[in-house]
Design a protein around this motif. Sequence first.
Motif, short mmCIF file in Angstrom:
data_model
loop_
_atom_site.label_atom_id
_atom_site.label_comp_id
_atom_site.label_asym_id
_atom_site.label_seq_id
_atom_site.Cartn_x
_atom_site.Cartn_y
_atom_site.Cartn_z
N VAL B 281 0.85 -1.19 0.00
CA VAL B 281 0.00 0.00 0.00
C VAL B 281 0.89 1.24 0.00
CG1 VAL B 281 -1.68 1.34 1.32
CG2 VAL B 281 -1.92 -1.13 1.16
N GLY B 282 0.57 2.17 -0.90
CA GLY B 282 1.34 3.41 -0.98
C GLY B 282 0.57 4.56 -0.35
N LEU B 283 1.28 5.33 0.50
CA LEU B 283 0.70 6.54 1.06
C LEU B 283 1.22 7.68 0.21
CD1 LEU B 283 1.33 6.27 4.90
CD2 LEU B 283 -0.89 6.38 3.78
N PHE B 284 0.36 8.31 -0.56
CA PHE B 284 0.82 9.38 -1.42
C PHE B 284 0.44 10.72 -0.81
CE2 PHE B 284 0.12 12.20 -5.16
CZ PHE B 284 1.44 12.27 -5.55
N GLY B 285 1.38 11.63 -0.78
CA GLY B 285 1.09 12.94 -0.25
C GLY B 285 2.34 13.81 -0.33
N ALA B 286 2.12 15.11 -0.33
CA ALA B 286 3.26 16.03 -0.41
C ALA B 286 3.99 16.06 0.92
CB ALA B 286 2.77 17.43 -0.79
N GLY B 447 4.23 -13.11 2.53
CA GLY B 447 2.96 -12.67 3.11
C GLY B 447 3.10 -11.48 4.02
N ARG B 448 4.05 -10.61 3.68
CA ARG B 448 4.32 -9.43 4.49
C ARG B 448 3.38 -8.29 4.07
NH1 ARG B 448 10.10 -9.55 3.82
NH2 ARG B 448 10.55 -10.73 5.67
N ALA B 449 3.03 -7.45 5.01
CA ALA B 449 2.29 -6.24 4.67
C ALA B 449 3.31 -5.13 4.44
CB ALA B 449 1.35 -5.85 5.80
N VAL B 450 3.22 -4.45 3.30
CA VAL B 450 4.15 -3.36 3.02
C VAL B 450 3.37 -2.06 2.94
CG1 VAL B 450 5.81 -2.41 1.38
CG2 VAL B 450 5.76 -4.87 1.79
N LEU B 451 3.82 -1.07 3.69
CA LEU B 451 3.21 0.25 3.69
C LEU B 451 4.31 1.26 3.42
CD1 LEU B 451 0.72 2.05 4.28
CD2 LEU B 451 1.41 2.05 6.67
N ALA B 464 2.71 0.27 -5.83
CA ALA B 464 1.59 -0.02 -4.93
C ALA B 464 0.52 -0.89 -5.57
CB ALA B 464 0.96 1.28 -4.45
N ASP B 465 -0.12 -1.74 -4.76
CA ASP B 465 -1.32 -2.45 -5.16
C ASP B 465 -2.53 -1.54 -4.97
OD1 ASP B 465 -0.11 -4.97 -5.68
OD2 ASP B 465 0.11 -5.20 -3.51
N THR B 477 -8.45 10.18 -0.20
CA THR B 477 -8.99 9.26 -1.19
C THR B 477 -8.20 7.97 -1.15
OG1 THR B 477 -8.52 11.13 -2.64
CG2 THR B 477 -10.06 9.47 -3.45
N GLU B 478 -8.76 6.97 -1.79
CA GLU B 478 -8.06 5.71 -1.92
C GLU B 478 -8.27 5.23 -3.35
OE1 GLU B 478 -8.65 3.08 1.45
OE2 GLU B 478 -8.50 1.39 0.08
N PHE B 479 -7.22 4.71 -3.97
CA PHE B 479 -7.34 4.18 -5.33
C PHE B 479 -6.96 2.72 -5.35
CE2 PHE B 479 -6.32 8.72 -6.10
CZ PHE B 479 -7.47 9.06 -6.79
N GLN B 480 -7.87 1.88 -5.85
CA GLN B 480 -7.49 0.49 -6.08
C GLN B 480 -6.60 0.44 -7.31
OE1 GLN B 480 -8.21 -1.91 -4.00
NE2 GLN B 480 -9.47 -0.60 -2.71
N ARG B 481 -5.94 -0.68 -7.50
CA ARG B 481 -5.00 -0.83 -8.60
C ARG B 481 -5.61 -0.41 -9.94
NH1 ARG B 481 0.26 -0.79 -9.19
NH2 ARG B 481 0.59 -1.05 -11.39
#
Lengths: 341, 515
Positions: B281-286, B447-451, B464-465, B477-481
């Motif tokens: 999961v990618g956290l996008f932000g300035a 099976g790791r969670a990546v943030l 990101a997925d 907001t959230e965007f699926q793949r």
Amino acid sequence: MPKKLRGRAADFIFAAPLTVAFVVMFGFFAIYGDGFFEADNLQNVALQSAALCIVAVAIGLVMIAGYIDLSVGSVMGFSGVAAGYLITQSHWSPVWASIVGVALGALSGLVNGVLVAYLRFSALIVTLGALTILRGATFAITPQTFYDFGPGFAVFGSGHFLSVPIPVWIAAAVCIAATVFLQYTAGGRHVYAVGVSQEAAYFSGINVRRIPLFLFVVSGAAAGLAGIITIARIDAAPSGSLGVGFELSALTAVLLGGVSFAGGRGSVFGILLGVLFLGILQNGLAIMNVSFANQQIANGLALVVATALEAGSAWLSRRMGVRRLARRPVTTPVAVGREPA
Amino acid sequence: MAVSIRGLSKVFGGSPALSGVDFEVGAGEVHALLGPNGAGKSTLIRCLSGAVQPDAGTIVIEDEVYTELSPKQAIEAGVAVIYQNTSLIPSLTVTENVFLGEELTRWGFVRRGTQRKEAAALLHTLLGSAEIDPDGQVGSLPLATRQLVEVAKALSRANVKLLILDEPTAALTESEAHIIFDRLRRLRSQGLHIIYITHRLQEVFEIADRVTVLRDGKVALAGQSVANLDATAVVTAIAGARVVHPPRDEVGASRPVLTLSGLSGTRFGPVDLEVGAGEVVGLFGALGSGRSELLETIFGARAPDAGRILVNGHAIDPRKPAGAIAEGIALVPADRLRQALLGELDATDNVLLPSYLKLALFGFRRLAAERRVFASAAAETSFPTALAHRRGRQLSGGTQQKLIVGRWLRSARPIHVLMMDEPTQGVDVGTRSELYKIILESARRDGRAVLFASSDHEEVVALADRAVVMKAGRVVTEFQRSRLTEDNLIQAAHLDGAEGPAGNAGWRQPGARHA
């Protein structure tokens, strides 16, 4: 081939300027110092350096972790005089008095460590304060000197085992223990990590408080041990002079030995070399009838010259390094790093 | 036309940073300069300030033609640059900072009274702000005011003609940013040339007269007037040509490994988020959107204000990074050189550092086990083992980052949650895609969670997925793949501002060095 040989020799000189200086000095005294290169004299140098070695190795560990402990001179005096009191006034057995002496040193280290590592006071200020406070406490025990601790205790300072003085054995054991700690335990690697960057060590999950606390305790205990050995060797515990200025001698030896004030760098071997360098310089100059005043000047000069040597050799090897990289670009770290095999 | 750049080119170590850039700023104009990270914005600025000498091209400042500038020439020509991180000294007063290095003296003594009067006059006339106390200590001022003092300092130099601001609002809140804009308009009306670098799109439409977008060292959008532009056109110019990413397996519904419920802390929150096993999961932000603070809070380096963190379904409350690591949470910090790498130690130490204690037997190192861990980390990250004993600081940025990622991927403690802050900052392009592959494969296989947090939209799309867009401390907001595109990300993150929680309280820091 001579060119290559010269390169190798130069590499060695650059890598270990102190080793080279040590060998040169040793050779000089061996040739010109009358009676320097004799078993008795060399053993004497070792005996006189033993206490300094123990203290220097301990504060060396503290400095590798990026801190400093200036209180060791007074800790040594306090522990020594306290042990002297217990033996002569309270008639304790020398063994118990020694144990209490070392424990008192460890206790003062614990106080320093809690203040510095957990309460984050400046190590310089805290240990400078402890230096003064403990000297005062030593005078509070007695302003005079305790003498005559009996033959049982004297073995501790001037006895021999396999014809090597006991204090030298103790110093050797301390050196070995410190080397094993630094190189072969997880904690030892953590000491370097904390010294290089406390922040990066913290983010790697290292306990950046416990490591320095432990080192301050070790440093206090080592200073206590040095105090015991010294009063046993001279069979007296003079509260006015025991350990006075010792922190500066130890600091000089440690810095000579290649430990940096910034932390993260240094080895027990280097510190040992620094201690022996100072010991031999003093002994050699005394043998050559150099006055005490000039001996002091030589000690100070040695430190400054060693620092200059190191800075100079680093500069030179950088320059030579650049040339070498230019000839064989494949070995440059950056180039290899960019094109991983 | 007072400041113009023609055909400016600069090559760094074989890769072009600028190739034939034309750029013009008119008098009394605010010209916004935009572009993704590594587009060449800083190189352009550094050519103007004299920090870098261009390989080709000319710079014209008020009829003077230069093929290159020294820092001294740049100052004499009237160029003043205000960098992102202020260069002010917190323990000195405003006046002392304004005149730092250029003190007004008589017979070697600083004329404090005169300086003070001039500083006050400068602050008043140039910035119109009487409320800045020239005797106030800079360290006690809010960040926006510090930026204004920085502007005053730049303008105190004689005959400034070109003022360059590099993301002056990055660390500011919306209302603080407006103070800066207000003053910039005033300066513009006095006929100054202003170049304004930013990542925030809405600021462009608020303050700029014209926009230039750089991309890969070339001009992607040349000096368009803001009046004729809409956000989509700018976004398209920044994002550039579409990169087609190969389709990847959907992670599907997996069991959640990391769960945040109502987590809030310094500069962020409340945040609800779930990251599943094998999911990236990618956290996008300035910068300043609170994403780094969020990661550091999960890692135990900052104290949360409220909310819960759950790993594999049970709540944890790490008090420091060591506690988080014990729970299987790892962080690759953004500031590699300060917070992750041990520059003086060698590559093996850098990889093994978090594992030493776990691998040891009664505290004594088991060298064979350590070698196995290092070898497997090196294999996992394709770190060249020939460099095992090279010191950290001697390695390239990408190779350093492999060590830091490898230290967690193959740590002796099981890591369930791998967090990364700007995972490829200062990493060359080749290693960058290599790192993406390593991270993705390891997440899927173990099976790791990546943030991860990133301000680079390309990175988020590549790695990101699922992407979560953060702004002013909140998830917007959230965007699926399937909907994860660069345009969507930029639009969501850069448009419509919301006031964020102010303040910049620190971490539970290890504290300053006391030796």
